[in-house]
Design a protein around this motif. Structure first.
Motif, PDB file in Angstrom:
ATOM      1  N   ARG A   9       6.784   0.028  -3.884  1.00  0.00           N
ATOM      2  CA  ARG A   9       6.434  -1.112  -4.754  1.00  0.00           C
ATOM      3  C   ARG A   9       5.421  -2.034  -4.068  1.00  0.00           C
ATOM      4  NH1 ARG A   9      11.937  -1.228  -5.446  1.00  0.00           N
ATOM      5  NH2 ARG A   9      12.103  -3.014  -4.048  1.00  0.00           N
ATOM      6  N   GLU A  10       5.702  -2.350  -2.811  1.00  0.00           N
ATOM      7  CA  GLU A  10       4.809  -3.244  -2.072  1.00  0.00           C
ATOM      8  C   GLU A  10       3.446  -2.599  -1.828  1.00  0.00           C
ATOM      9  OE1 GLU A  10       4.783  -6.569  -0.917  1.00  0.00           O
ATOM     10  OE2 GLU A  10       6.310  -6.550  -2.473  1.00  0.00           O
ATOM     11  N   ARG A  11       3.434  -1.300  -1.594  1.00  0.00           N
ATOM     12  CA  ARG A  11       2.168  -0.597  -1.372  1.00  0.00           C
ATOM     13  C   ARG A  11       1.272  -0.737  -2.602  1.00  0.00           C
ATOM     14  NH1 ARG A  11       3.877   4.612  -0.316  1.00  0.00           N
ATOM     15  NH2 ARG A  11       3.941   4.942  -2.555  1.00  0.00           N
ATOM     16  N   GLU A  12       1.845  -0.529  -3.785  1.00  0.00           N
ATOM     17  CA  GLU A  12       1.067  -0.634  -5.018  1.00  0.00           C
ATOM     18  C   GLU A  12       0.590  -2.070  -5.246  1.00  0.00           C
ATOM     19  OE1 GLU A  12       0.003   2.031  -6.608  1.00  0.00           O
ATOM     20  OE2 GLU A  12       1.097   3.119  -5.061  1.00  0.00           O
ATOM     21  N   ARG A  13       1.465  -3.027  -4.993  1.00  0.00           N
ATOM     22  CA  ARG A  13       1.116  -4.436  -5.179  1.00  0.00           C
ATOM     23  C   ARG A  13       0.037  -4.863  -4.188  1.00  0.00           C
ATOM     24  NH1 ARG A  13       2.296  -9.577  -3.812  1.00  0.00           N
ATOM     25  NH2 ARG A  13       3.476  -9.016  -1.957  1.00  0.00           N
ATOM     26  N   LEU A  14       0.184  -4.436  -2.922  1.00  0.00           N
ATOM     27  CA  LEU A  14      -0.807  -4.767  -1.902  1.00  0.00           C
ATOM     28  C   LEU A  14      -2.146  -4.119  -2.228  1.00  0.00           C
ATOM     29  CD1 LEU A  14      -1.556  -6.036   0.817  1.00  0.00           C
ATOM     30  CD2 LEU A  14      -0.611  -3.995   1.934  1.00  0.00           C
ATOM     31  N   ALA A  18      -3.332  -3.314  -5.133  1.00  0.00           N
ATOM     32  CA  ALA A  18      -3.925  -4.037  -6.269  1.00  0.00           C
ATOM     33  C   ALA A  18      -4.511  -5.363  -5.813  1.00  0.00           C
ATOM     34  CB  ALA A  18      -2.874  -4.252  -7.356  1.00  0.00           C
ATOM     35  N   GLY A  19      -3.796  -6.084  -4.966  1.00  0.00           N
ATOM     36  CA  GLY A  19      -4.284  -7.375  -4.477  1.00  0.00           C
ATOM     37  C   GLY A  19      -5.552  -7.241  -3.654  1.00  0.00           C
ATOM     38  N   LEU A  20      -5.604  -6.238  -2.794  1.00  0.00           N
ATOM     39  CA  LEU A  20      -6.803  -6.028  -1.979  1.00  0.00           C
ATOM     40  C   LEU A  20      -7.970  -5.551  -2.829  1.00  0.00           C
ATOM     41  CD1 LEU A  20      -5.179  -4.341   1.162  1.00  0.00           C
ATOM     42  CD2 LEU A  20      -5.858  -6.740   0.875  1.00  0.00           C
ATOM     43  N   THR A  21      -7.682  -4.716  -3.813  1.00  0.00           N
ATOM     44  CA  THR A  21      -8.727  -4.255  -4.735  1.00  0.00           C
ATOM     45  C   THR A  21      -9.285  -5.439  -5.518  1.00  0.00           C
ATOM     46  OG1 THR A  21      -7.735  -2.060  -4.889  1.00  0.00           O
ATOM     47  CG2 THR A  21      -9.229  -2.707  -6.674  1.00  0.00           C
ATOM     48  N   ASP A  22      -8.401  -6.311  -5.974  1.00  0.00           N
ATOM     49  CA  ASP A  22      -8.847  -7.519  -6.694  1.00  0.00           C
ATOM     50  C   ASP A  22      -9.726  -8.401  -5.818  1.00  0.00           C
ATOM     51  OD1 ASP A  22      -7.485  -6.669  -8.934  1.00  0.00           O
ATOM     52  OD2 ASP A  22      -5.802  -8.072  -8.673  1.00  0.00           O
ATOM     53  N   ALA A  23      -9.515  -8.358  -4.498  1.00  0.00           N
ATOM     54  CA  ALA A  23     -10.329  -9.132  -3.560  1.00  0.00           C
ATOM     55  C   ALA A  23     -11.670  -8.454  -3.276  1.00  0.00           C
ATOM     56  CB  ALA A  23      -9.568  -9.337  -2.254  1.00  0.00           C
ATOM     57  N   GLY A  24     -11.872  -7.266  -3.862  1.00  0.00           N
ATOM     58  CA  GLY A  24     -13.137  -6.561  -3.694  1.00  0.00           C
ATOM     59  C   GLY A  24     -13.130  -5.478  -2.638  1.00  0.00           C
ATOM     60  N   TRP A  25     -11.969  -5.203  -2.056  1.00  0.00           N
ATOM     61  CA  TRP A  25     -11.883  -4.152  -1.044  1.00  0.00           C
ATOM     62  C   TRP A  25     -11.718  -2.803  -1.727  1.00  0.00           C
ATOM     63  CZ3 TRP A  25      -8.533  -5.808   3.725  1.00  0.00           C
ATOM     64  CH2 TRP A  25      -9.034  -7.012   4.241  1.00  0.00           C
ATOM     65  N   LEU A  26     -12.258  -1.765  -1.114  1.00  0.00           N
ATOM     66  CA  LEU A  26     -12.125  -0.402  -1.618  1.00  0.00           C
ATOM     67  C   LEU A  26     -10.919   0.236  -0.928  1.00  0.00           C
ATOM     68  CD1 LEU A  26     -13.178   1.947  -3.296  1.00  0.00           C
ATOM     69  CD2 LEU A  26     -14.668   2.540  -1.379  1.00  0.00           C
ATOM     70  N   PRO A  86      -6.075   5.847  -2.240  1.00  0.00           N
ATOM     71  CA  PRO A  86      -4.688   6.146  -2.624  1.00  0.00           C
ATOM     72  C   PRO A  86      -3.844   6.424  -1.378  1.00  0.00           C
ATOM     73  CG  PRO A  86      -6.101   8.024  -3.064  1.00  0.00           C
ATOM     74  CD  PRO A  86      -7.005   6.904  -2.615  1.00  0.00           C
ATOM     75  N   SER A  87      -2.557   6.180  -1.491  1.00  0.00           N
ATOM     76  CA  SER A  87      -1.665   6.387  -0.354  1.00  0.00           C
ATOM     77  C   SER A  87      -0.262   6.722  -0.832  1.00  0.00           C
ATOM     78  CB  SER A  87      -1.612   5.122   0.509  1.00  0.00           C
ATOM     79  OG  SER A  87      -0.681   5.267   1.558  1.00  0.00           O
ATOM     80  N   VAL A  88       0.428   7.543  -0.062  1.00  0.00           N
ATOM     81  CA  VAL A  88       1.849   7.813  -0.292  1.00  0.00           C
ATOM     82  C   VAL A  88       2.624   7.500   0.990  1.00  0.00           C
ATOM     83  CG1 VAL A  88       1.481   9.523  -2.110  1.00  0.00           C
ATOM     84  CG2 VAL A  88       1.599  10.258   0.290  1.00  0.00           C
ATOM     85  N   THR A  89       2.019   6.723   1.870  1.00  0.00           N
ATOM     86  CA  THR A  89       2.600   6.395   3.167  1.00  0.00           C
ATOM     87  C   THR A  89       2.943   4.911   3.234  1.00  0.00           C
ATOM     88  OG1 THR A  89       0.466   5.865   4.159  1.00  0.00           O
ATOM     89  CG2 THR A  89       1.155   8.178   4.226  1.00  0.00           C
ATOM     90  N   ASN A  90       3.267   4.425   4.426  1.00  0.00           N
ATOM     91  CA  ASN A  90       3.552   3.011   4.599  1.00  0.00           C
ATOM     92  C   ASN A  90       2.314   2.243   5.064  1.00  0.00           C
ATOM     93  OD1 ASN A  90       3.421   4.012   7.222  1.00  0.00           O
ATOM     94  ND2 ASN A  90       4.952   2.580   7.968  1.00  0.00           N
ATOM     95  N   PHE A  91       1.156   2.783   4.798  1.00  0.00           N
ATOM     96  CA  PHE A  91      -0.083   2.070   5.108  1.00  0.00           C
ATOM     97  C   PHE A  91      -1.146   2.382   4.060  1.00  0.00           C
ATOM     98  CE2 PHE A  91      -0.532   6.095   7.355  1.00  0.00           C
ATOM     99  CZ  PHE A  91      -1.824   6.474   7.060  1.00  0.00           C
ATOM    100  N   LEU A  92      -2.170   1.527   4.048  1.00  0.00           N
ATOM    101  CA  LEU A  92      -3.321   1.700   3.170  1.00  0.00           C
ATOM    102  C   LEU A  92      -4.568   1.820   4.033  1.00  0.00           C
ATOM    103  CD1 LEU A  92      -2.552  -1.103   0.561  1.00  0.00           C
ATOM    104  CD2 LEU A  92      -2.272   1.358   0.239  1.00  0.00           C
ATOM    105  N   LEU A  93      -5.554   2.512   3.525  1.00  0.00           N
ATOM    106  CA  LEU A  93      -6.840   2.618   4.190  1.00  0.00           C
ATOM    107  C   LEU A  93      -7.864   1.911   3.314  1.00  0.00           C
ATOM    108  CD1 LEU A  93      -7.860   3.989   6.790  1.00  0.00           C
ATOM    109  CD2 LEU A  93      -8.693   5.831   5.342  1.00  0.00           C
ATOM    110  N   LEU A 138      -4.098  -0.578   7.199  1.00  0.00           N
ATOM    111  CA  LEU A 138      -3.270  -1.761   6.979  1.00  0.00           C
ATOM    112  C   LEU A 138      -1.841  -1.345   6.663  1.00  0.00           C
ATOM    113  CD1 LEU A 138      -5.974  -3.233   4.665  1.00  0.00           C
ATOM    114  CD2 LEU A 138      -5.502  -4.046   6.983  1.00  0.00           C
ATOM    115  N   THR A 139      -0.910  -1.789   7.472  1.00  0.00           N
ATOM    116  CA  THR A 139       0.490  -1.435   7.274  1.00  0.00           C
ATOM    117  C   THR A 139       1.081  -2.229   6.122  1.00  0.00           C
ATOM    118  OG1 THR A 139       0.718  -0.943   9.622  1.00  0.00           O
ATOM    119  CG2 THR A 139       2.759  -1.336   8.400  1.00  0.00           C
ATOM    120  N   VAL A 140       1.838  -1.552   5.275  1.00  0.00           N
ATOM    121  CA  VAL A 140       2.559  -2.210   4.182  1.00  0.00           C
ATOM    122  C   VAL A 140       3.784  -2.881   4.805  1.00  0.00           C
ATOM    123  CG1 VAL A 140       3.806  -1.869   2.012  1.00  0.00           C
ATOM    124  CG2 VAL A 140       1.765  -0.490   2.522  1.00  0.00           C
ATOM    125  N   ARG A 141       3.911  -4.184   4.586  1.00  0.00           N
ATOM    126  CA  ARG A 141       5.008  -4.944   5.173  1.00  0.00           C
ATOM    127  C   ARG A 141       5.849  -5.555   4.069  1.00  0.00           C
ATOM    128  NH1 ARG A 141       4.274  -4.823  10.511  1.00  0.00           N
ATOM    129  NH2 ARG A 141       2.192  -4.582  11.328  1.00  0.00           N
TER     130      ARG A 141
END
Length: 124
Positions: free
Chosen positions: A37-42, A44-52, A55-62, A100-103
């Motif tokens: 849940r947090e990974r998807e929310r994070l 979306a938030g970073l994408t909204d900030a303009g970051w590319l 996709p991820s199925v882990t506990n981090f995002l690239l 970026l680690t999902v926290r």
């Protein structure tokens, strides 16, 4: 020690934590669901900030940036805010990306706020 350690070896602390998690599958599954849940929310938030954000199925995002210089400036801006992204050295295939680690919710909110602030500063 390094020459004798098998590739991909993990610490005894990690082994202990995983063992305990496997003994409590309901807790482990709840944590996996929370991270998802947090990974998807994070993301979306970073994408909204303009970051590319990939996709991820882990506990981090690239998060990828236009070039290594932009990535370095963004990492520095995050460090000034007390956030520590995983960076990759020059010449590495991911030199223009941050890991970026999902926290927890509060920490992810800090990262989203920092992403918005760096975008506003032009350090994106």
């Amino acid at each position: 020690m390094a020459p004798y350690r098998p590739p991909g070896s993990i610490s005894t602390v990690s082994v202990t934590l995983v063992t305990e998690a496997l003994r409590r599958p309901e807790t482990m599954l709840a944590n996996v669901a929370r991270v998802a849940r947090e990974r998807e929310r994070l993301a979306a938030g970073l994408t909204d900030a303009g970051w590319l954000v990939g996709p991820s199925v882990t506990n981090f995002l690239l998060a990828r940036f236009p070039d290594a210089a932009t990535t370095a400036a963004t990492a520095e801006a995050l460090l000034r805010r007390g956030l520590v992204p995983r960076t990759f050295g020059a010449g590495h295939p991911l030199a223009a990306a941050l890991r970026l680690t999902v926290r927890d919710t509060a920490e992810n909110d800090r990262l989203i706020a920092a992403a918005n602030a760096t975008a506003a500063e032009g350090a994106r």
